[in-house]
Design an enzyme around this catalytic site. Structure first.
Site, PDB file in Angstrom:
ATOM      1  N   ARG A  29      12.418 -11.870  10.888  1.00  0.00           N
ATOM      2  CA  ARG A  29      12.445 -12.305   9.599  1.00  0.00           C
ATOM      3  C   ARG A  29      12.724 -11.551   8.522  1.00  0.00           C
ATOM      4  NH1 ARG A  29       8.864 -13.159   5.854  1.00  0.00           N
ATOM      5  NH2 ARG A  29       7.033 -12.676   7.133  1.00  0.00           N
ATOM      6  N   ASP A 133      -3.131   2.723   0.344  1.00  0.00           N
ATOM      7  CA  ASP A 133      -2.510   1.612   1.068  1.00  0.00           C
ATOM      8  C   ASP A 133      -1.036   1.939   1.277  1.00  0.00           C
ATOM      9  OD1 ASP A 133      -3.218  -1.479   1.711  1.00  0.00           O
ATOM     10  OD2 ASP A 133      -0.955  -1.188   1.626  1.00  0.00           O
TER      11      ASP A 133
END
Length: 418
Positions: A29, A133
């Site tokens: 996807r 992150d």
């Protein structure tokens, strides 16, 4: 897609994300989305771009990582960090407590830590949180500190009144809290990741190890141990205890917080059997609670009536308090009593699941989480804890289904602003 395995291999090499773990459909996807943006209709062409462009690799990573977090998720770990920091400062008044949140996603975890520390009486000058992150978009949201309703879950939202300002249908973290967190991009698997970093007293690396293969898990655990101060603590997700437990780390004995510390000199290393998640009888006390006096389940006294029934803690409140003190056997018995006397409830079964999780009883924990979801199909915490358990047991497809359900139960567009 003929080139999907090679594309997935590039993602895995870059960030440890295994297609077998998250599912081929997710990878396909996000690849198709990137191909559409680049006006490519051949996945082999996209692979060629990916292999030569660090910018494109980062863009694919941004799509492949789906943040799922909220404030005070797994509150016990946040409160444990605040307590440990306070105790440390009592012994070393001049020290600054160093805390690492990795990965920090859109900022809810590190900000929750900052709020918990301030609420515990730790002054801003006494602690600093580094938050890292791999996803730069998450860091941008975190730096703004503006969050919608989806970032606030559960019944206890008093912290929002203390630490946020209303902001056009959302809430912004107070500047004083934002100043306590330093956000930075980083990749756990990069060869030079935090190579020269100063040691941290408290590290949170929660619900990420389960997405890696065993060799990558061990690589990351070794990195985290190197980042820990000698007397530091590491907190992981409920399904990750067996990954970090071993010859170097042992349980820190903090019920429901899943914290670990370096083994003391002379402590025996965990055997391979103990590293796995054993299926044990519900009445077995966990290792860290055996020094706490315990009452057998069949002799638990009924709650003592207070002077005003309305002020008496509920059975589940008593159970949670006992669990937080390490008395998991008695806490589990009170959950059973609550179900028998007050009828089944999602919260009772969820708390039972947490208790079994803390005791290493994965099979019983899974049953309880499923019971909670039968009564409340939209119970976010139960969905995500069950997903973590399934992931740890190698059921990637089942884990993905639970995570998708959790995403569908969230109101779209109400997390950090995009």
């Amino acid at each position: 897609m003929k080139s999907l395995p090679q594309i997935a291999g590039k993602l895995k090499a870059a960030m440890g994300l295994d297609m077998a773990t998250v599912g081929a459909r997710l990878i396909e996807r996000v690849v198709r989305e990137r191909m559409g943006l680049l006006a490519l209709d051949d996945d082999s062409q996209y692979l060629a771009v990916l292999l030569t462009s660090e910018t494109e690799l980062q863009a694919l990573i941004e799509l492949a990582v789906v943040p799922e977090t909220w404030f005070f998720r797994d509150r016990e770990a946040m409160l444990a960090v605040a307590r440990l920091a306070r105790e440390r400062l009592a012994e070393r008044p001049g020290e600054v407590v160093r805390i690492l949140s990795l990965p920090c996603s859109t900022g809810e975890e590190p900000y929750s830590l900052a709020m918990a520390l301030c609420d515990a009486g730790v002054t801003p000058a006494q602690f600093q949180i580094d938050a890292i992150d791999i996803r730069t978009r998450s860091l941008e949201i975190a730096a703004q500190g503006i969050y919608g309703r989806n970032s606030f879950r559960g019944q206890d939202l008093a912290f929002r009144d203390r630490h946020f300002d209303p902001c056009e249908g959302a809430w912004q973290v107070h500047e004083q809290i934002r100043r306590q967190v330093r956000f930075a991009p980083g990749n756990l698997l990069a060869p030079d990741f935090m190579r020269h970093a100063q040691a941290y007293h408290l590290i949170l690396c929660r619900n990420v190890l389960i997405y890696f293969e065993r060799d990558v898990q061990q690589q990351v655990v070794a990195l985290l141990v190197n980042l820990m101060a000698e007397d530091g603590h590491l907190f992981v997700g409920p399904a990750e205890g067996g990954i970090v437990l071993g010859s170097v780390l042992e349980s820190a004995g903090i019920p429901l917080a899943f914290g670990f510390r370096r083994r003391k000199d002379g402590a025996a290393a965990a055997s391979p059997a103990s590293v796995s998640r054993p299926v044990a009888p519900a009445t077995v006390m966990p290792r860290w609670a055996r020094t706490v006096p315990s009452t057998r389940a069949d002799t638990v006294s009924p709650p003592v009536a207070g002077p005003a029934p309305a002020l008496q803690p509920s059975l589940l409140q008593q159970a949670r308090a006992l669990a937080d003190r390490g008395q998991l056997e008695r806490a589990g018995s009170l959950c059973e009593q609550a179900v028998q006397e007050q009828g089944p409830s999602a919260e009772a079964f969820y708390l039972q699941g947490l208790i079994f999780d803390a005791d290493g009883n994965a099979a019983q924990a899974q049953r309880c989480y499923r019971k909670a979801l039968y009564l409340d199909p939209a119970h976010q915490a139960a969905l995500l804890h069950l997903a973590a358990l399934l992931q740890a047991q190698g059921d990637a497809a089942g884990a993905q289904r639970m995570r998708l359900r959790a995403q569908r139960t969230s109101q779209p567009g109400e997390g950090g602003h995009d």
